[in-house]
Design a protein around this motif. Structure first.
Motif, PDB file in Angstrom:
ATOM      1  N   ASP A   1       0.817  -1.205   0.000  1.00 61.90           N
ATOM      2  CA  ASP A   1       0.000   0.000   0.000  1.00 61.90           C
ATOM      3  C   ASP A   1       0.856   1.264   0.000  1.00 61.90           C
ATOM      4  OD1 ASP A   1      -2.195  -1.570   0.003  1.00 61.90           O
ATOM      5  OD2 ASP A   1      -2.708  -1.277   2.115  1.00 61.90           O
TER       6      ASP A   1
ATOM      7  N   LEU B   1      -7.001   3.617  -2.196  1.00 62.69           N
ATOM      8  CA  LEU B   1      -6.870   2.164  -2.122  1.00 62.69           C
ATOM      9  C   LEU B   1      -8.119   1.525  -1.523  1.00 62.69           C
ATOM     10  CD1 LEU B   1      -3.152   1.954  -0.971  1.00 62.69           C
ATOM     11  CD2 LEU B   1      -4.055   1.235  -3.185  1.00 62.69           C
ATOM     12  N   GLU B   2      -8.731   2.182  -0.551  1.00 61.29           N
ATOM     13  CA  GLU B   2      -9.956   1.664   0.055  1.00 61.29           C
ATOM     14  C   GLU B   2     -11.102   1.682  -0.953  1.00 61.29           C
ATOM     15  OE1 GLU B   2     -12.673   0.047   2.589  1.00 61.29           O
ATOM     16  OE2 GLU B   2     -10.493   0.143   2.795  1.00 61.29           O
TER      17      GLU B   2
ATOM     18  N   ARG C   1     -10.772   1.465  -4.168  1.00 60.75           N
ATOM     19  CA  ARG C   1     -10.478   0.406  -5.128  1.00 60.75           C
ATOM     20  C   ARG C   1     -10.932  -0.949  -4.595  1.00 60.75           C
ATOM     21  NH1 ARG C   1      -4.388  -0.602  -7.271  1.00 60.75           N
ATOM     22  NH2 ARG C   1      -4.069  -1.405  -5.164  1.00 60.75           N
ATOM     23  N   ALA C   2     -10.670  -1.217  -3.323  1.00 57.37           N
ATOM     24  CA  ALA C   2     -11.060  -2.495  -2.728  1.00 57.37           C
ATOM     25  C   ALA C   2     -12.582  -2.639  -2.678  1.00 57.37           C
ATOM     26  CB  ALA C   2     -10.467  -2.616  -1.326  1.00 57.37           C
ATOM     27  N   GLN C   3     -13.298  -1.560  -2.337  1.00 50.35           N
ATOM     28  CA  GLN C   3     -14.756  -1.609  -2.279  1.00 50.35           C
ATOM     29  C   GLN C   3     -15.358  -1.869  -3.661  1.00 50.35           C
ATOM     30  OE1 GLN C   3     -15.927   2.125  -0.545  1.00 50.35           O
ATOM     31  NE2 GLN C   3     -15.068   1.641   1.474  1.00 50.35           N
TER      32      GLN C   3
ATOM     33  N   LYS D   1     -13.888  -3.332  -6.230  1.00 43.03           N
ATOM     34  CA  LYS D   1     -13.572  -4.699  -6.643  1.00 43.03           C
ATOM     35  C   LYS D   1     -14.539  -5.687  -6.009  1.00 43.03           C
ATOM     36  CE  LYS D   1      -9.760  -8.016  -6.882  1.00 43.03           C
ATOM     37  NZ  LYS D   1      -8.306  -8.234  -6.624  1.00 43.03           N
ATOM     38  N   GLN D   2     -14.838  -5.507  -4.737  1.00 42.46           N
ATOM     39  CA  GLN D   2     -15.756  -6.403  -4.041  1.00 42.46           C
ATOM     40  C   GLN D   2     -17.147  -6.342  -4.660  1.00 42.46           C
ATOM     41  OE1 GLN D   2     -14.534  -8.393  -1.641  1.00 42.46           O
ATOM     42  NE2 GLN D   2     -16.492  -9.476  -1.537  1.00 42.46           N
TER      43      GLN D   2
ATOM     44  N   ASP E   1      -6.483 -15.506  -5.775  1.00 44.83           N
ATOM     45  CA  ASP E   1      -5.551 -14.381  -5.734  1.00 44.83           C
ATOM     46  C   ASP E   1      -4.839 -14.179  -7.070  1.00 44.83           C
ATOM     47  OD1 ASP E   1      -6.180 -13.860  -3.115  1.00 44.83           O
ATOM     48  OD2 ASP E   1      -4.551 -15.095  -2.305  1.00 44.83           O
TER      49      ASP E   1
ATOM     50  N   GLY F   1      -4.994  -5.360  -7.542  1.00 42.09           N
ATOM     51  CA  GLY F   1      -5.806  -4.166  -7.762  1.00 42.09           C
ATOM     52  C   GLY F   1      -6.893  -4.306  -8.796  1.00 42.09           C
TER      53      GLY F   1
ATOM     54  N   ASP G   1     -10.519  -0.321 -12.702  1.00 42.66           N
ATOM     55  CA  ASP G   1     -11.087  -1.379 -11.864  1.00 42.66           C
ATOM     56  C   ASP G   1     -11.204  -2.699 -12.611  1.00 42.66           C
ATOM     57  OD1 ASP G   1     -11.703   0.232  -9.470  1.00 42.66           O
ATOM     58  OD2 ASP G   1     -13.066   1.275 -10.818  1.00 42.66           O
TER      59      ASP G   1
END
Length: 398
Positions: A79, A115-116, A118-120, A122-123, A144, A161, A232
């Motif tokens: 990160d 980064l947060e 991006r993670a949301q 992706k989910q 992964d 990512g 994304d």
């Protein structure tokens, strides 16, 4: 000094910024190199008459511009950004100008928020994707390093990512090659209004052909064929890897001219939006050849309507401020001047707009102002193109 960096000159306080400067060398066509944090960048080169006049002893003088996003060109170690400063090196031949600028603490702290987001995103996407090979929903298994389709056994290698739904075989079929520039354009007002209305109400928007966005917006999925930090999902516009009707809105700006099959892409944009959902799509009409992976089509208003009218209700079709004809006039004239040798460029540049408008084009074909125009310029701003072809001796495979 044969190389000079004009900008930036202060601390870096935004991920996206413009590098500008100039280079000069004795020989026309001398190689120009731009490096930012140890990564080679391909700048745009422009002829500049006043700059050339100020440096008469050099045969090659160019103004350089490069729009960059630091998160696209720097390496994320977990990160953390690979560098805490920006090192710029601009050179021509063996002559190099350099500049080192710190990144502000405020900007570095904002990286965790990006980064947060991006993670949301992706989910959210993972439960709404479908296999781009067999089109089967609910068949993708996420690991992964790989996404696997339990229906057709297609495998999609992954990296950190971005969700990569564009394996080598699809890249090859679409004739994609590695990009040498960064695509970055701002949202036009209609698209920004759609995004704000939908995301403020808790909905999600697909940005198809997003390019490199300066920063992520919550509840916006950035889809591209090239990997940027803001990307994304990697996928083709003609084969969107999403289930039907999962988005509340879709925007696609200056993208459909670069896809090989804009009719299929238009149907895909409508397919992934919910019934009653909105789509904002802009496509250039009078623009020179540009962009990646290629420039296939320009469109009139009626041509743009024709793309969508069989699959959606047309609300309206208009020309936004950034599509005003003055942009076309300036761009085409710039490309024309840039395609002429110096003597003819000076002649053409001294003509008034009224004189140009009154020219007899057929009589001008024998004049150096037309006859000496370079082949790349002719191809980029041609009034008409003609293709010759011959049918295959054997029927082509379907």
């Amino acid at each position: 000094m044969p190389a000079f960096i004009d900008a930036p000159v202060t601390d870096i306080d935004t991920w996206s910024f413009r590098v500008s400067g100039w280079v000069a060398a004795a020989v026309e066509g001398s190689p120009v190199h731009l490096e930012i944090n140890d990564r080679q960048i391909s700048p745009l080169l422009f002829k500049n008459q006043s700059l050339a006049a100020a440096l008469p002893s050099f045969g090659f003088v160019r103004h350089i511009v490069a729009d960059v996003n630091l998160l696209d060109i720097d390496r994320l170690d977990g990160d953390q950004l690979g560098h805490q400063s920006v090192s710029i090196k601009l050179g021509v031949g063996a002559d190099v100008a350099s500049r080192d600028l710190p990144i502000t603490e405020t900007l570095l702290r904002g990286l965790s928020e990006q980064l947060e987001l991006r993670a949301q995103t992706k989910q959210w996407c993972m439960s709404r994707l479908r296999c781009p090979v067999c089109k089967e929903p609910n068949a993708l298994q996420f690991g992964d390093a790989i996404v696997f389709c339990s229906s057709c056994a297609a495998r999609f290698p992954q990296s950190v990512g971005t969700i990569d739904m564009l394996p080598p075989e699809l890249r090859q079929k679409a004739k994609l090659t590695p990009a040498t520039h960064v695509s970055s354009n701002p949202y036009e007002e209609l698209a920004l209004d759609l995004i704000r209305r939908i995301t403020d109400a808790g909905g999600w928007v697909l940005d198809c052909g997003a390019g490199s966005r300066p920063s992520r917006m919550p509840r916006v999925v950035n889809l591209e064929i090239e990997r940027y930090f803001s990307t994304d999902v990697l996928a083709l516009g003609e084969n969107l890897p999403f289930q039907d009707g999962v988005f509340d809105g879709v925007v696609s700006l200056a993208t459909l001219e670069h896809v090989r099959d804009p009719f299929t892409c238009a149907r895909e944009l409508v397919r992934v939006v919910k019934p009653g959902g909105e789509v904002v799509c802009s496509v250039p009409f009078l623009q020179p050849v540009h962009g990646y992976p290629d420039h296939y089509y320009n469109m009139t208003r009626n041509g743009l309507i024709n793309l969508f009218e069989d699959v959606a209700a047309i609300v309206d079709c208009s020309t936004p401020p950034n599509g005003h004809p003055i942009f076309a006039v300036q761009w085409i004239l710039h490309e024309y001047l840039d395609g002429l040798p110096i003597a003819q460029r000076d002649r053409f540049g001294r003509m008034t707009i009224a004189e140009v408008a009154q020219l007899d084009p057929f009589r001008m074909l024998g004049d150096g102002i037309a006859a000496d125009l370079s082949e790349p310029a002719k191809a980029g701003i041609a009034c008409l193109n003609t293709v010759r072809l011959r049918r295959h001796e054997k029927a082509a495979p379907p």
